[in-house]
Scaffold this active site. Structure first.
Site, short mmCIF file in Angstrom:
data_model
loop_
_atom_site.label_atom_id
_atom_site.label_comp_id
_atom_site.label_asym_id
_atom_site.label_seq_id
_atom_site.Cartn_x
_atom_site.Cartn_y
_atom_site.Cartn_z
N THR A 162 28.91 46.33 -69.71
CA THR A 162 29.75 47.02 -68.74
C THR A 162 30.42 48.20 -69.43
OG1 THR A 162 30.23 44.96 -67.59
CG2 THR A 162 31.93 46.66 -67.44
N ARG A 190 25.92 37.94 -56.77
CA ARG A 190 26.96 37.52 -57.73
C ARG A 190 27.91 38.69 -58.03
NH1 ARG A 190 28.59 39.67 -62.79
NH2 ARG A 190 29.57 38.04 -64.03
N VAL A 191 29.21 38.41 -58.11
CA VAL A 191 30.20 39.45 -58.43
C VAL A 191 31.03 38.97 -59.61
CG1 VAL A 191 32.18 40.76 -57.55
CG2 VAL A 191 30.32 40.16 -56.00
N GLY A 192 31.28 39.87 -60.57
CA GLY A 192 32.11 39.52 -61.73
C GLY A 192 33.50 40.11 -61.61
N ASP A 193 34.12 40.39 -62.75
CA ASP A 193 35.51 40.86 -62.76
C ASP A 193 35.67 42.35 -62.44
OD1 ASP A 193 34.10 41.07 -65.38
OD2 ASP A 193 35.85 42.27 -65.91
N THR A 213 35.94 43.76 -70.43
CA THR A 213 34.49 43.56 -70.40
C THR A 213 34.23 42.15 -70.89
OG1 THR A 213 32.36 44.37 -71.22
CG2 THR A 213 34.21 44.55 -72.74
N GLY A 214 33.02 41.65 -70.61
CA GLY A 214 32.70 40.29 -71.03
C GLY A 214 32.18 39.51 -69.85
N GLY A 216 32.28 37.97 -66.63
CA GLY A 216 33.16 38.12 -65.47
C GLY A 216 33.70 36.80 -64.96
N1 GLY Z 1 32.08 41.96 -66.88
C1 GLY Z 1 31.06 42.32 -65.99
C2 GLY Z 1 30.61 41.23 -65.15
O1 GLY Z 1 30.79 40.06 -65.47
O2 GLY Z 1 30.04 41.50 -64.13
#
Ligand code: GLY
Length: 295
Positions: A162, A190-193, A213-214, A216
């Site tokens: 990211t 799928r959705v992350g942070d 970052t990392g 999510g």
């Molecule tokens: N940090 C990006 C994600 O997990 O989508």
């Protein structure tokens, strides 16, 4: 007058980043810091840095974004400004290369977060650059993941590239932004942070600015960006990041963060082995593949 500063990252993970990713960060920082140095706003510098990284194809964002398991790239981004607390985000954008520009546009609209349904219409109307077809390399990579049985946690562990940026401008205003293609070989939808304000990014002139970052799935459960900002109320960026990371580690989290407090003190902290990132100020540009690891 404040001394302007800009921080950028190209992800975090166990794998050493490519030299191209580090030199890409150096170019991004030099180019976008010039905006700040010429009296531009933190919001403009953050937007410029992220557009540059999205267009480079070097990171998991914009042109270089990961494919989801159905072979489609769905991009997430968010941005926030610390004076007005205005923020904007897009989730799962398909077919357009710069979700950060859309996030910036929706900041000023009545609604602040759009999924692809509305985001793609705005992107079309605003003539945001189209995303070309995925390259052979990413298609082959996806085929290999599918042959191994689809999304496996080990795949998630390797690398999260990211991109993110935070800045303080000479008027004392802070901003934070982030853009991603999610994690490799993820289930469609799928959705992350990254597009979640308070998880992936946060900026408040009375506290600080943070971009995460990392993984999510880890970051969003802590609302990590807001938590680190709250910790900066009475601590430096470094101490605030350390405090949150100690807790995150005790829960097995994998993450990296850029943090900048209102006095312009900054920190780059990660639980992972690597975090390609850097900072630009009047003193020059620093880029490294690792900074302060908390383990
Ligand atoms: N940090 C990006 C994600 O997990 O989508």
């Amino acid at each position: 007058m404040n001394r302007p500063v800009l921080l950028c990252h190209g992800g975090a993970g166990s794998k050493k980043p490519l030299k191209a990713a580090l030199s890409g960060l150096e170019k991004t920082l030099a180019k976008s810091f010039k905006l700040l140095d010429d009296g531009g706003s933190a919001l403009d510098a953050v937007t410029s840095a992220i557009v540059h990284m999205e267009n480079s194809g070097l990171y998991n964002a914009g042109k270089g974004a990961n494919l989801q398991l159905d072979g489609i790239r769905r991009l997430d981004a968010s941005i926030m400004e610390g004076n007005s607390l205005q923020a904007g985000a897009v989730i799962g954008l398909e077919g357009f290369a710069n979700p950060i520009l859309l996030s910036r546009l929706v900041m000023d609209m009545a609604h602040k977060v759009f999924t692809n349904l509305g985001a793609a219409k705005i992107a079309e109307a605003e003539k945001i650059a189209r995303l070309g077809p995925p390259n052979e390399r990413s298609l082959k990579r996806l085929d290999r993941a599918m042959a191994k049985g689809g999304p496996a946690l080990e795949l998630y562990r390797k690398y999260f590239s990211t991109v993110g940026a935070i800045a303080l401008d000479s008027s004392g205003c802070l901003a934070a932004g982030s853009s991603t293609g999610g994690v490799f070989a993820m289930l469609p939808g799928r959705v992350g942070d990254t597009p979640l304000i308070g998880s992936g990014v946060y900026a408040d002139n009375s506290l600080g600015a943070v971009a995460c970052t990392g993984r999510g799935e880890d970051i969003l459960r802590l609302c990590l960006a807001k938590e680190v900002c709250m910790n900066m109320k009475n601590r430096s960026a470094e101490d605030a990041s350390y405090l949150s990371f100690k807790r995150a580690l005790s829960l097995g989290f994998q993450a990296g963060i850029l943090a900048l407090d209102r006095k312009g003190r900054w920190s780059i902290t990660h639980t992972t082995a690597h975090m390609p990132a850097g900072a630009a100020s009047k003193e020059g540009v620093i880029v490294r593949d690792r900074f302060r690891r908390v383990e």
